[in-house]
Design a protein around this motif. Sequence first.
Motif, PDB file in Angstrom:
ATOM      1  N   ALA A 457       0.829  -1.218   0.000  1.00  0.00           N
ATOM      2  CA  ALA A 457       0.000   0.000   0.000  1.00  0.00           C
ATOM      3  C   ALA A 457       0.856   1.256   0.000  1.00  0.00           C
ATOM      4  CB  ALA A 457      -0.960  -0.014   1.192  1.00  0.00           C
ATOM      5  N   VAL A 458       1.886   1.266  -0.824  1.00  0.00           N
ATOM      6  CA  VAL A 458       2.797   2.399  -0.935  1.00  0.00           C
ATOM      7  C   VAL A 458       3.599   2.204  -2.215  1.00  0.00           C
ATOM      8  CG1 VAL A 458       4.757   1.345   0.283  1.00  0.00           C
ATOM      9  CG2 VAL A 458       4.416   3.827   0.410  1.00  0.00           C
ATOM     10  N   LEU A 459       4.143   3.284  -2.732  1.00  0.00           N
ATOM     11  CA  LEU A 459       5.009   3.205  -3.905  1.00  0.00           C
ATOM     12  C   LEU A 459       6.327   2.578  -3.441  1.00  0.00           C
ATOM     13  CD1 LEU A 459       4.902   4.105  -6.913  1.00  0.00           C
ATOM     14  CD2 LEU A 459       6.069   6.183  -6.195  1.00  0.00           C
ATOM     15  N   ALA A 460       6.405   1.256  -3.476  1.00  0.00           N
ATOM     16  CA  ALA A 460       7.446   0.524  -2.754  1.00  0.00           C
ATOM     17  C   ALA A 460       8.660   0.217  -3.633  1.00  0.00           C
ATOM     18  CB  ALA A 460       6.857  -0.746  -2.158  1.00  0.00           C
ATOM     19  N   SER A 461       9.528  -0.659  -3.113  1.00  0.00           N
ATOM     20  CA  SER A 461      10.873  -0.834  -3.662  1.00  0.00           C
ATOM     21  C   SER A 461      10.893  -1.375  -5.084  1.00  0.00           C
ATOM     22  CB  SER A 461      11.673  -1.765  -2.761  1.00  0.00           C
ATOM     23  OG  SER A 461      11.052  -3.036  -2.658  1.00  0.00           O
ATOM     24  N   GLU A 462       9.884  -2.123  -5.503  1.00  0.00           N
ATOM     25  CA  GLU A 462       9.903  -2.674  -6.852  1.00  0.00           C
ATOM     26  C   GLU A 462       9.967  -1.575  -7.910  1.00  0.00           C
ATOM     27  OE1 GLU A 462       5.096  -3.373  -7.280  1.00  0.00           O
ATOM     28  OE2 GLU A 462       6.326  -4.851  -6.239  1.00  0.00           O
ATOM     29  N   ASN A 463       9.398  -0.407  -7.581  1.00  0.00           N
ATOM     30  CA  ASN A 463       9.420   0.687  -8.541  1.00  0.00           C
ATOM     31  C   ASN A 463      10.823   1.235  -8.759  1.00  0.00           C
ATOM     32  OD1 ASN A 463       6.385   1.211  -9.055  1.00  0.00           O
ATOM     33  ND2 ASN A 463       6.549   1.006  -6.837  1.00  0.00           N
ATOM     34  N   LEU A 464      11.696   1.073  -7.776  1.00  0.00           N
ATOM     35  CA  LEU A 464      13.088   1.490  -7.931  1.00  0.00           C
ATOM     36  C   LEU A 464      13.789   0.649  -8.989  1.00  0.00           C
ATOM     37  CD1 LEU A 464      13.930   1.825  -4.130  1.00  0.00           C
ATOM     38  CD2 LEU A 464      13.430   3.686  -5.726  1.00  0.00           C
ATOM     39  N   VAL A 465      13.359  -0.571  -9.135  1.00  0.00           N
ATOM     40  CA  VAL A 465      13.935  -1.470 -10.136  1.00  0.00           C
ATOM     41  C   VAL A 465      13.325  -1.204 -11.511  1.00  0.00           C
ATOM     42  CG1 VAL A 465      14.292  -3.901 -10.750  1.00  0.00           C
ATOM     43  CG2 VAL A 465      14.326  -3.209  -8.344  1.00  0.00           C
ATOM     44  N   PHE A 466      12.048  -0.830 -11.530  1.00  0.00           N
ATOM     45  CA  PHE A 466      11.335  -0.702 -12.794  1.00  0.00           C
ATOM     46  C   PHE A 466      11.694   0.557 -13.583  1.00  0.00           C
ATOM     47  CE2 PHE A 466       7.550  -3.194 -10.819  1.00  0.00           C
ATOM     48  CZ  PHE A 466       8.253  -4.382 -10.970  1.00  0.00           C
ATOM     49  N   GLN A 467      11.860   1.702 -12.877  1.00  0.00           N
ATOM     50  CA  GLN A 467      12.063   2.966 -13.588  1.00  0.00           C
ATOM     51  C   GLN A 467      13.065   3.850 -12.855  1.00  0.00           C
ATOM     52  OE1 GLN A 467       8.623   5.271 -14.773  1.00  0.00           O
ATOM     53  NE2 GLN A 467       7.308   3.451 -14.816  1.00  0.00           N
ATOM     54  N   GLN A 468      13.953   4.487 -13.610  1.00  0.00           N
ATOM     55  CA  GLN A 468      14.933   5.395 -13.021  1.00  0.00           C
ATOM     56  C   GLN A 468      14.265   6.578 -12.325  1.00  0.00           C
ATOM     57  OE1 GLN A 468      18.335   4.924 -12.862  1.00  0.00           O
ATOM     58  NE2 GLN A 468      18.242   6.694 -11.493  1.00  0.00           N
ATOM     59  N   HIS A 469      13.115   6.990 -12.828  1.00  0.00           N
ATOM     60  CA  HIS A 469      12.401   8.116 -12.211  1.00  0.00           C
ATOM     61  C   HIS A 469      12.219   7.908 -10.723  1.00  0.00           C
ATOM     62  CE1 HIS A 469       9.243  11.001 -11.240  1.00  0.00           C
ATOM     63  NE2 HIS A 469       8.488   9.992 -10.851  1.00  0.00           N
ATOM     64  N   PHE A 470      11.875   6.677 -10.327  1.00  0.00           N
ATOM     65  CA  PHE A 470      11.614   6.425  -8.920  1.00  0.00           C
ATOM     66  C   PHE A 470      12.899   6.400  -8.097  1.00  0.00           C
ATOM     67  CE2 PHE A 470       7.897   4.502 -11.106  1.00  0.00           C
ATOM     68  CZ  PHE A 470       6.954   5.389 -10.607  1.00  0.00           C
ATOM     69  N   ASP A 471      14.028   6.063  -8.708  1.00  0.00           N
ATOM     70  CA  ASP A 471      15.315   6.196  -8.017  1.00  0.00           C
ATOM     71  C   ASP A 471      15.665   7.664  -7.822  1.00  0.00           C
ATOM     72  OD1 ASP A 471      16.634   3.338  -7.865  1.00  0.00           O
ATOM     73  OD2 ASP A 471      15.633   3.474  -9.801  1.00  0.00           O
ATOM     74  N   ASP A 472      15.371   8.462  -8.828  1.00  0.00           N
ATOM     75  CA  ASP A 472      15.626   9.896  -8.705  1.00  0.00           C
ATOM     76  C   ASP A 472      14.778  10.510  -7.596  1.00  0.00           C
ATOM     77  OD1 ASP A 472      17.294   9.531 -10.888  1.00  0.00           O
ATOM     78  OD2 ASP A 472      15.824  10.296 -12.336  1.00  0.00           O
TER      79      ASP A 472
END
Length: 647
Positions: A457-472
Motif C-alpha cells: 500500500a505504498v510506492l514501494a521498492s519494486e518501482n526502484l527497479v522498474f524505472q529510473q524516475h523512482f530512483d531519482d
Amino acid sequence: MRKQAFLLLFALGMSSAWAQQATVSGPDNLLKVDVSVNEGIPFYSVTYKGKTMLEDSPLGFVSNVGDFSKGMAYTGQKTRSIEESYTMDRIKRSKVDYRANELTVTLQNADKKPIDITFRVSNNDVAFRYEIPRYGDTGSIVIQQEATGFDFPSYTTTFLCPQSDPMIGWKRTKPSYEEEYTPDAPLTQRSQYGRGFTFPGLFRIGNDGWVLVSETGVDSRYCASHLSDADTEGRFTIAFPMPEENNGNGTVAPGLALPGVTPWRTVTVGDDLKPIVETTVPWDVVEPRFTSEHDYQYGKGTWSWIVWQDASINYEDQVRFIDLASAMGFQYVLIDCAWDVNIGYEKMEELVAYAHSKHVDVFLWYSSSGYWNDIVQSPTNQMDNPIVRKKAMKWLKKIGVKGIKVDFFGGDKQETMRLYEAILSDADDYGLMVIFHGCTLPRGWERMYPNYVGSEAVLASENLVFQQHFDDMEAFNACLHPFIRNTVGCMEFGGTFLNKRYNRTNDGGSVRKTTDIFQLATAVLFQNPIQNFAITPNNLTDAPQLALDFLREVPTTWDETVFLDGYPGKYVVLARRHADRWYIAGINAGKEPLKLELNLPMCRKGDKISYYSDTKDRAPQQEDMEIKRPEKVKVTLQPEGGIILVK
C-alpha cells in the motif's frame, strides 16, 4: 409581564440552542471537539490549544432505512472516561496506555429513527463512528452515502496521494495505493485522476499545526473508504469505492447487520509533527477479531525477486538466497511468483526442508486471483476460493511454510474486505502469517488479526527497479512515509538495497542515487515486523562490511518510537527502541548537506554510541562518539544520505 414573558422565551430559546450541541475534550483539555445540529444538519469541529483545526464539518449518512444526514434532531448524550492498556508486538510501541474521554450523541431523523455518534478524544487524537440500532423488524441496513466530512481552514496545505482510476495499471490491478504524493499543495487542488485521495492524508494548518486524517477498524462488515476531492470551500468528504473496482463485481455501498457500527474515522492533531508520527490511534480504538493459538515470530528475510526478478524463481537461485539468509542470520526467505511452475510442489518440499536445515523459514507468494484482474503469475485461483484455499494452506502447514504473501487485490469494496479477512482467518487456522501486496491500506489490522504482518500500500521498492524516475525520487518519497503512510500501519516496503545498480550482476539497470547509510537508515525508519530486505548474494563480498554487520543486528520490532526532527519530503530523524537499545536514524532528501542539532532525551552525558554516517564522497563510515550534551548533538546528513546512532 411582557418583559417577563420575553425573558422566559429567551431562556427557552437558549435551552433549545444548548440542547443542540455538546463538547468533549481530551484528558489534558487542549484538544476539543464540538458537536452541534444546525438547521437539522449535524456538524463537528476540532480545535487544539484554541486554534481551529477543522471547521464545522458535516456528519451523517443516507441509507435504505432512512436519511440521517439532514432533518436531524439532538435527543441526548452520555459521556465516560476510558483508561486502557494493551501490548502489541508489531507496531511502533510495545505497550500503550490509552486515555480518552468519550462522548456519545444521540440524534433522531425526521422519521424518529435514532443513531448514535461516538467520539473518543485523547490528548492528540479524535476517533468517531456511527452506531446504529435495530429498528423493529429491520435487521439490516445499506449505507448508500456518507455525509462525513473534514472542513479545513482556507490556509491549509495538503500532502496527499491520489486515488487512481480503477482497473488500470499492470493487468488491471489498480487501485493499489501506489500513486505519487504532492507535497504542500493548495487545499482545493484537484486529485490527479479526479477520484479523490487515499488514506491517510496529511494537512498543514498554516503555522497553527498539523492534522492527519485516516480510518481504522475496517473489516468484512464495511468497505474501505477514501477522501473525495475538496470542494471550493476546502471540505473533503468520505468517498466509497468506485463501481468499476474489482472488474465491477461487488457493491459500492456497504451493508451492516443491525445493531451495527461503522469504522472509526480518525483525526490526529498537533502543533508540530511529533503527535502525527507517534500516534497509536489506529490500534487504540479497535479490538481483536479473533485470538490465535500460534506464537508467530518476526524477523528479517531475503527476497530474490526484487532485484533478480522472475528469472530467479528456480531451485538453484532460491538455494543461493536461502544460503544468503543463513549467512546473514536472517530468519526467512520469501519465494515469489511462479514457484509452482518453475520449482514445482515436490521440489518445493525439498527446498523448504533445505531451508530448515540452514535454520531459515519460508514465505511463499500467491495471487489473490478471482474475477477482478488479468494476472497470470501463479499460483492463481487459490486464495479467492475457500475450498481450494484451505487445501493449499493444509499443504503449506504440512511442509513447514511459515507464511504467505498474497498479491493483486485492486479494490476497496466490502466484498474485497471480506476476502482479506477470510484469508487471515483461514491462514491462522494453519499457523501461517500473512503479508499483503498490491493491496489496500491496513486499518488497525495489527491488533485485529494476530497473524497479520504487513501490507505494501505504498510506492514501494519494486518501482526502484522498474524505472529510473523512482530512483531519482527515492529520497523524497522516503522522507514522506514516516509522516504519512507508515504512521497508521505496517509498511511492507521491501527495501534496503546494497547494490549500486538494479540487475543480477550489479552493473546495469536503474542507478541508485542514495548512499549506503541512507539505505541502512530506512531499515529503522520503515516499520514492519517482517523486513524482506533487497540484498543479493554478491553483497556478501561487494558491500561494505559495516553495512552487513548492521543488517545482521538491526531488529524489526520496536518498544518505543520518538520523533526527533524533520519535514515531509525534505528530511526525517526518528528514534526507535528495541529492549534497552536505541536506534536513531535520519535521512536527507536534499541536494546539499544538512546540518542538524538534535535533542536526544534517550541519551545521557558521557554515553558512548556508534555513529554511522557518509563521508563527503558518499562512502559509509562508522565511528565511536561520546555524547557531551544530549540536548545538542550535532550531525551532518549528506545529500540523499543518512545517519544512524546506536546506543
